[in-house]
Design a protein around this motif. Structure first.
Motif, PDB file in Angstrom:
ATOM      1  N   GLU A 190     -64.455 -92.336  -8.841  1.00  0.00           N
ATOM      2  CA  GLU A 190     -63.748 -91.312  -8.056  1.00  0.00           C
ATOM      3  C   GLU A 190     -64.381 -89.940  -8.316  1.00  0.00           C
ATOM      4  O   GLU A 190     -64.999 -89.713  -9.356  1.00  0.00           O
ATOM      5  N   ASN A 191     -64.130 -89.003  -7.388  1.00  0.00           N
ATOM      6  CA  ASN A 191     -64.636 -87.636  -7.597  1.00  0.00           C
ATOM      7  C   ASN A 191     -63.840 -86.902  -8.662  1.00  0.00           C
ATOM      8  O   ASN A 191     -64.273 -85.881  -9.192  1.00  0.00           O
ATOM      9  N   GLY A 192     -62.663 -87.402  -8.955  1.00  0.00           N
ATOM     10  CA  GLY A 192     -61.831 -86.838 -10.017  1.00  0.00           C
ATOM     11  C   GLY A 192     -60.809 -87.891 -10.386  1.00  0.00           C
ATOM     12  O   GLY A 192     -60.517 -88.774  -9.574  1.00  0.00           O
ATOM     13  N   PRO A 193     -60.231 -87.804 -11.608  1.00  0.00           N
ATOM     14  CA  PRO A 193     -59.252 -88.808 -12.015  1.00  0.00           C
ATOM     15  C   PRO A 193     -58.095 -88.884 -11.013  1.00  0.00           C
ATOM     16  O   PRO A 193     -57.513 -87.855 -10.666  1.00  0.00           O
ATOM     17  N   GLN A 194     -57.804 -90.064 -10.546  1.00  0.00           N
ATOM     18  CA  GLN A 194     -56.683 -90.327  -9.640  1.00  0.00           C
ATOM     19  C   GLN A 194     -56.735 -89.535  -8.344  1.00  0.00           C
ATOM     20  O   GLN A 194     -55.702 -89.301  -7.707  1.00  0.00           O
ATOM     21  N   GLU A 195     -57.937 -89.120  -7.967  1.00  0.00           N
ATOM     22  CA  GLU A 195     -58.026 -88.275  -6.773  1.00  0.00           C
ATOM     23  C   GLU A 195     -57.545 -89.007  -5.526  1.00  0.00           C
ATOM     24  O   GLU A 195     -56.848 -88.448  -4.681  1.00  0.00           O
ATOM     25  N   GLN A 196     -57.899 -90.293  -5.448  1.00  0.00           N
ATOM     26  CA  GLN A 196     -57.510 -91.057  -4.264  1.00  0.00           C
ATOM     27  C   GLN A 196     -55.990 -91.161  -4.144  1.00  0.00           C
ATOM     28  O   GLN A 196     -55.431 -91.027  -3.075  1.00  0.00           O
ATOM     29  N   ARG A 197     -55.333 -91.353  -5.266  1.00  0.00           N
ATOM     30  CA  ARG A 197     -53.889 -91.572  -5.228  1.00  0.00           C
ATOM     31  C   ARG A 197     -53.104 -90.271  -5.132  1.00  0.00           C
ATOM     32  O   ARG A 197     -52.070 -90.202  -4.481  1.00  0.00           O
ATOM     33  N   LEU A 198     -53.608 -89.203  -5.807  1.00  0.00           N
ATOM     34  CA  LEU A 198     -52.787 -87.995  -5.942  1.00  0.00           C
ATOM     35  C   LEU A 198     -53.375 -86.762  -5.270  1.00  0.00           C
ATOM     36  O   LEU A 198     -52.714 -85.723  -5.216  1.00  0.00           O
ATOM     37  N   GLY A 199     -54.614 -86.859  -4.769  1.00  0.00           N
ATOM     38  CA  GLY A 199     -55.231 -85.704  -4.119  1.00  0.00           C
ATOM     39  C   GLY A 199     -56.054 -84.868  -5.092  1.00  0.00           C
ATOM     40  O   GLY A 199     -55.928 -84.992  -6.317  1.00  0.00           O
ATOM     41  N   ALA A 200     -56.891 -83.978  -4.504  1.00  0.00           N
ATOM     42  CA  ALA A 200     -57.889 -83.256  -5.300  1.00  0.00           C
ATOM     43  C   ALA A 200     -57.267 -82.249  -6.271  1.00  0.00           C
ATOM     44  O   ALA A 200     -57.729 -82.099  -7.408  1.00  0.00           O
ATOM     45  N   ALA A 201     -56.208 -81.549  -5.851  1.00  0.00           N
ATOM     46  CA  ALA A 201     -55.668 -80.481  -6.702  1.00  0.00           C
ATOM     47  C   ALA A 201     -55.043 -81.063  -7.972  1.00  0.00           C
ATOM     48  O   ALA A 201     -55.308 -80.585  -9.090  1.00  0.00           O
ATOM     49  N   ALA A 202     -54.228 -82.110  -7.806  1.00  0.00           N
ATOM     50  CA  ALA A 202     -53.605 -82.730  -8.986  1.00  0.00           C
ATOM     51  C   ALA A 202     -54.685 -83.352  -9.869  1.00  0.00           C
ATOM     52  O   ALA A 202     -54.630 -83.269 -11.103  1.00  0.00           O
TER      53      ALA A 202
END
Ligand SMILES: Cc1cc2nc3c(=O)[nH]c(=O)nc-3n(C[C@H](O)[C@H](O)[C@H](O)COP(=O)(O)OP(=O)(O)OC[C@H]3O[C@@H](n4cnc5c(N)ncnc54)[C@H](O)[C@@H]3O)c2cc1C
Length: 406
Positions: A190-202
């Motif tokens: 992922e581009n960031g942890p949990q980005e897919q599930r929670l979105g980029a800001a979170a």
């Protein structure tokens, strides 16, 4: 009290004591335990046979990736909600049900089979193993107390750890291992942890929290191979040789036990109606269900401890009572995740979002999630309980996202 205090639990057997049971429950997780309690509370006839692959009497899973891994708690297991199973439940540990015949009303393990009047399937989910692992590679998974014991034993002598995957369990485990004192790297495609599930800001906040406890977060990277014993090749050509590897790459739901039966199984989950009934004599609770939700108005799947308890409570009750006294599943799903010292609270239907609206709060934040029709479908909060409660209330009302943003 711990689960190793066997005197507080019914006697564990290796074979069923009878050939026929009024109720058989497959699984001793949140769904199964809660179902047994509510079935007997509703005066369902006993005895109840509970069959589980677990080698330990019922215990709570959420602490395994948190206090147990960080070293705050020993891996002995906390009884579910602080209590053992009620009298009237026969518990068969380390026993795998290999076949269920819904029409003949039988369940079978390797060396025995029994008949049931009613069946509750609460088989949860299994950790997926890592495809990239080669023969002999030493890779931990984390689902059961036994997994946690083995992982903690490795962590006691390890200096470095690699966590593969950035879902809730990967993030929690990485932070906990770092708090235990290990040098931890987390690798995720992922581009960031949990980005897919929670979105980029979170996701960006979660990354900050992980880094603050010393986790090195490598995003946009996949594991190409793991050779024995622990030689990891990433897709950017980097090679790592950690003392410990944990793969947290998702789960496979346990509903496939009813494949090829009259019950409908979709994506490994058993479809149920709003009463969690899958067939005339079969109910399902927890992660293995794809259950019609009273408020959402569609089948949803949840992988949350509290919701598995709630579903078990309904399935057990409904298995005990007449048709006109059945309960519906209509509580709003949600769970908390603890990453280091940060508690996230998340409530959502769990089938995705198209818009994520991030708002700062004095000591935390809230993210409101909407679908393509503009309906609120989830809320995530950090240090903002008023928003969480309001979010759950708005979800219950099927309110538009715009109401949440007012
Ligand atoms: C490390 C970890 C941390 C977690 N933390 C959180 C958290 O903080 N908050 C949260 O909401 N959720 C958390 N979860 C998720 C939560 O634990 C699950 O959603 C919940 O356990 C689901 O309950 P269940 O009863 O459906 O399944 P499970 O608890 O998985 O239980 C399934 C049971 O079925 C048995 N079984 C499976 N197949 C068979 C078979 N064929 N024969 C016999 N027995 C079988 C298994 O042995 C097991 O006893 C966490 C999960 C893990 C692994």
């Amino acid at each position: 009290m711990t689960v190793s205090d066997a005197s507080t639990f019914p006697r564990h057997q290796s074979l069923p004591s009878r050939e026929h049971y009024p109720l058989v429950i497959i699984g001793s997780g949140a769904g199964g335990v809660s179902a047994a309690r509510s079935y007997l509370d509703a005066a369902g006839p006993g005895p109840v046979l509970m069959v589980t692959e677990d080698i330990d009497p019922p215990y709570e899973r959420p602490p395994l990736s948190k206090e147990v891994l960080s070293g705050e708690k020993e891996p002995t297991g906390d009884p579910v909600n602080g209590e053992g199973l009620p009298d009237g439940v026969e518990l068969l540990l380390a026993s795998s049900i290999s076949a269920v015949d819904i029409e003949k009303q039988t369940v079978a393990a390797k060396s025995w089979s029994v008949e049931f009047d009613r069946l509750i399937v609460a088989t949860g989910a299994r950790s997926k193993s890592l495809h990239a692992a080669q023969e002999g590679a030493e890779i931990h998974l984390l689902r059961s107390l036994d997994d946690a014991r083995t992982l903690v034993a490795s962590a006691r002598t390890a200096y470095t750890a690699l966590v593969i995957g950035s879902g809730f369990i990967g993030c929690e485990a990485a932070a906990s291992l770092a708090q235990r004192g290990l040098n931890v790297a987390l690798v995720t495609p992922e581009n960031g942890p949990q980005e897919q599930r929670l979105g980029a800001a979170a996701s960006s906040r979660i990354k900050d929290w992980l880094e603050a406890v010393g986790v090195e977060v490598r995003t946009g990277r996949s594991v190409k191979s793991v050779a024995a014993p622990r030689v990891v090749q990433l897709d950017d050509g980097t090679s790592l040789n950690p003392d410990l590897i944990l793969a947290a790459v998702g789960v496979t739901p346990g509903g496939t036990l009813l494949d090829n039966s009259p019950a409908e199984v979709r994506g490994g989950r058993i479809m149920t109606d709003q009463h969690l009934k899958a067939h005339a004599t079969v109910w399902v609770a927890g992660d293995s269900a794809l259950a019609q939700h009273g408020v959402a108005g569609r089948p949803i799947m949840v992988e949350h401890w509290g919701d598995a308890l709630a579903m078990g409570e309904i399935a057990g009750h409904n298995a005990a009572v007449e048709q006109n006294a059945q309960k519906s599943w209509d509580s709003i799903p949600g769970f908390w995740s603890i990453i280091g010292d940060h508690t996230l609270k998340y409530s959502a239907w769990g089938d995705g979002f198209s818009t994520a609206e991030f708002r700062e709060r004095p000591d935390g934040f809230v993210v409101w999630y909407g679908d393509e029709r503009g309906e609120l479908v989830g809320v995530l909060t950090y240090n903002s309980d008023d928003d969480y409660e309001r979010g759950q209330h708005l979800l219950e009302q099927r309110a538009p996202l715009s109401h949440a943003l007012k």
